[in-house]
Design an enzyme around this catalytic site. Structure first.
Site, PDB file in Angstrom:
ATOM      1  CG  HIS A 208      63.921  23.856  -5.457  1.00 58.74           C
ATOM      2  ND1 HIS A 208      65.190  24.617  -5.344  1.00 58.74           N
ATOM      3  CD2 HIS A 208      64.174  23.554  -6.765  1.00 58.74           C
ATOM      4  CE1 HIS A 208      65.964  24.678  -6.233  1.00 58.74           C
ATOM      5  NE2 HIS A 208      65.690  23.852  -7.281  1.00 58.74           N
ATOM      6  NE  ARG A 292      76.756  23.486 -10.258  1.00 62.03           N
ATOM      7  CZ  ARG A 292      75.353  23.033  -9.764  1.00 62.03           C
ATOM      8  NH1 ARG A 292      74.811  21.955 -10.225  1.00 62.03           N
ATOM      9  NH2 ARG A 292      74.857  23.671  -8.486  1.00 62.03           N
TER      10      ARG A 292
HETATM   11  P1  ADP Z   1      72.182  27.255  -3.261  1.00 58.29           P
HETATM   12  O1  ADP Z   1      72.868  27.708  -4.239  1.00 58.29           O
HETATM   13  O2  ADP Z   1      73.231  27.063  -1.959  1.00 58.29           O
HETATM   14  O3  ADP Z   1      71.622  25.894  -3.181  1.00 58.29           O
HETATM   15  P2  ADP Z   1      69.582  28.434  -3.280  1.00 58.29           P
HETATM   16  O4  ADP Z   1      69.483  29.807  -3.467  1.00 58.29           O
HETATM   17  O5  ADP Z   1      69.361  27.637  -4.589  1.00 58.29           O
HETATM   18  O6  ADP Z   1      70.939  28.272  -2.549  1.00 58.29           O
HETATM   19  O7  ADP Z   1      68.660  27.837  -2.168  1.00 58.29           O
HETATM   20  C1  ADP Z   1      68.490  26.470  -1.711  1.00 58.29           C
HETATM   21  C2  ADP Z   1      67.222  26.001  -1.048  1.00 58.29           C
HETATM   22  O8  ADP Z   1      67.092  26.847   0.077  1.00 58.29           O
HETATM   23  C3  ADP Z   1      66.081  26.195  -1.902  1.00 58.29           C
HETATM   24  O9  ADP Z   1      65.760  25.427  -2.880  1.00 58.29           O
HETATM   25  C4  ADP Z   1      64.941  26.404  -0.634  1.00 58.29           C
HETATM   26  O10 ADP Z   1      64.669  25.223  -0.201  1.00 58.29           O
HETATM   27  C5  ADP Z   1      65.746  27.307   0.257  1.00 58.29           C
HETATM   28  N1  ADP Z   1      65.709  28.749   0.149  1.00 58.29           N
HETATM   29  C6  ADP Z   1      66.389  29.591  -0.425  1.00 58.29           C
HETATM   30  N2  ADP Z   1      65.579  30.738  -0.529  1.00 58.29           N
HETATM   31  C7  ADP Z   1      64.550  30.961   0.044  1.00 58.29           C
HETATM   32  C8  ADP Z   1      63.287  31.671   0.440  1.00 58.29           C
HETATM   33  N3  ADP Z   1      63.816  33.114   0.017  1.00 58.29           N
HETATM   34  N4  ADP Z   1      62.325  31.271   1.027  1.00 58.29           N
HETATM   35  C9  ADP Z   1      62.465  29.678   1.298  1.00 58.29           C
HETATM   36  N5  ADP Z   1      63.310  28.985   1.015  1.00 58.29           N
HETATM   37  C10 ADP Z   1      64.349  29.261   0.572  1.00 58.29           C
END
Ligand code: ADP
Length: 453
Positions: A208, A292
């Site tokens: 990430h 934000r």
């Molecule tokens: P939130 O808004 O709830 O934080 P995100 O879309 O930013 O949700 O995702 C949070 C985390 O979930 C990511 O940093 C990753 O670790 C995991 N994640 C989300 N989508 C995927 C994906 N398509 N494949 C693998 N991990 C994912």
């Protein structure tokens, strides 16, 4: 410039904003719930107003109470911090209607990015790579099954209105999809008031990496480097650092260019974060934009030499962006550890009274906290007690400094995750920078691997 800013938040971020305003010669109003009457932020602001009982839906999230507090104190702007009302387009619209400046992006951007399925579609149109998955919201269980079959398992079902790592389900086989779809829909409805889901290919062992953005109301945008946030527990960040340890200059340039294009494309104003996942081959994909200030913003401040809260305030006041578009360089290395009041083994929140507190200092050590000896960490809000941020010339320096800082940090009376942080900092996979979002799985029993959040 604003004369008086109401800070619609609590904890460390409320203090951070109040202090930034004081440095800019702006008066401040704190708001607090009954549970927070003795909180540090209440005593630092010029004025303080109680906005309701402990439950956040009755206080920090209650729009009429926050707006009334701004009106009776004659505040000309509201800073929402993170969480609570910070990404609420309806709240931003009401601020506009009441002639109070919302310090954040305009409602148009909050609406667009708050709907994650729509944000994905928009990014795709802007030529930004997104993870293979549904075009917008996925209509039915059957449609999910069909699409998952086409793109291949594992897939992840995500709440379109979701956030904070909640409302996600990883699906590894076709047999699991129906139950996962229904449960995710229910969870999403309960947590976010909408059953809408979308589907993506699940990237195993992803990194990430996110890009800090700033934009003014005149169409100028800048990228302020990246943060690596792959140390996560239940999809929630625990440690963040900048620069990302393994990103090459070439890959960084490409990422910055993409984030710049994305932000320019939607006419982004104020600060924000575009989040990406990198797969094992180094391809990256947009996952969402956070409209934000982020919890982990100090990491960027440290390596970029900017004050992002002051930038937010200046941009909201209509000032032109004073930062170069894409060529700001990060200097040195910064790491942030989130110190939470929780049981280090079960991760369950462990609120209580802190009866002794001491943080070491030294060059390159920053502690963002609202805690003091004798303060209560109430059970009603998130469990963040302090953010420890260190700066080093190199990553190795920063790790050494963080270990020393945490070893000499004392927080008595409550349980914290400091011991877990120290284990992570000593872990070879963390130290060599190869860690991914799967890193924390090793630290916890299989049943608790977070596949169902
Ligand atoms: P939130 O808004 O709830 O934080 P995100 O879309 O930013 O949700 O995702 C949070 C985390 O979930 C990511 O940093 C990753 O670790 C995991 N994640 C989300 N989508 C995927 C994906 N398509 N494949 C693998 N991990 C994912």
């Amino acid at each position: 410039m604003f004369k008086k800013v109401l800070v619609a938040n609590r904890g460390e971020i409320a203090l951070r904003i109040i202090w930034a305003c004081q440095e800019m010669g702006i008066k401040t109003v704190a708001v607090y719930s009954e549970a927070d009457k003795d909180a540090h932020h209440v005593h630092c602001a010029d004025e303080a107003i109680c906005i309701g009982p402990a439950r956040s839906t009755d206080s920090y999230l209650k729009v009429p109470n926050v707006i009334s507090a701004a009106e009776v104190t004659d505040a000309d702007a509201i800073h929402p911090g993170y969480g609570f009302l910070s990404e609420n387009a309806h709240f931003a619209e009401i601020c506009d209607a009441c002639k109070i400046k919302f310090i954040g992006p305009p409602p148009r951007i909050l609406n667009l990015m708050g709907d994650k399925a729509r944000a994905r579609e928009t990014m795709q149109k802007e030529g930004v790579p997104v993870i293979p998955g549904s075009k917008g919201v996925i209509a039915s269980e059957e449609a999910a099954m069909k699409l998952a079959g086409e793109i291949g398992y594992p897939v992840i079902l995500k709440a379109s209105g979701g956030g904070g790592g909640r409302g996600m389900r990883i699906v590894r086989t076709p047999e699991e999809i129906s139950v996962a779809f229904r449960t995710a829909q229910n969870e999403s409805e309960k947590a976010f008031g909408s059953p809408h889901l979308y589907l993506e290919k699940y990237i195993e062992g992803a990194k990430h990496i996110e890009v800090q953005i700033a934009g003014d109301e005149h169409g100028n945008v800048a990228t302020l480097g990246e943060r690596e946030c792959s140390v996560q527990r239940r999809h929630q960040k625990l440690i963040e650092e900048a620069p990302s340890p393994l990103l090459t200059d070439r890959a960084r340039k490409k990422l910055m260019k993409t984030a710049y294009r994305a932000a320019r494309g939607v006419g982004y104003a104020n600060v924000g974060t575009f989040e990406f996942l990198f797969d094992r081959e180094g391809h990256f994909y947009f996952i969402e934009a956070n409209t934000r200030i982020q919890v982990e913003h100090p990491v960027t401040e440290t390596v970029m030499g900017v004050d992002l809260i002051q930038e937010q305030i200046k941009l909201a006041a209509g000032e032109r962006l004073a930062l170069p578009a894409t060529d700001m360089r990060m200097r040195g290395h910064a790491i942030e550890c989130r110190i939470n009041a929780e049981d280090p083994d079960s991760f369950m929140p462990a609120p209580g009274t802190i009866n002794g507190l001491s943080f070491p200092g030294g060059p390159g050590v920053r502690i963002d906290t609202a805690a003091y000896s004798g303060c209560v960490i109430p059970p009603h809000y998130d469990s963040l007690v302090a953010k420890v941020i260190v700066a080093g010339k190199t990553r190795a320096d920063a790790i050494a400094k963080m270990r020393r800082t945490l070893e000499y940090t004392r927080i008595d009376g409550i349980r914290t995750n400091i011991s877990l942080h120290l284990k992570i900092l000593a872990d070879p996979e963390f130290r060599d920078g190869t860690y991914t979002t799967a890193f924390m799985d090793r630290y916890f029993p299989k049943r608790d691997r977070g596949a169902t959040f």
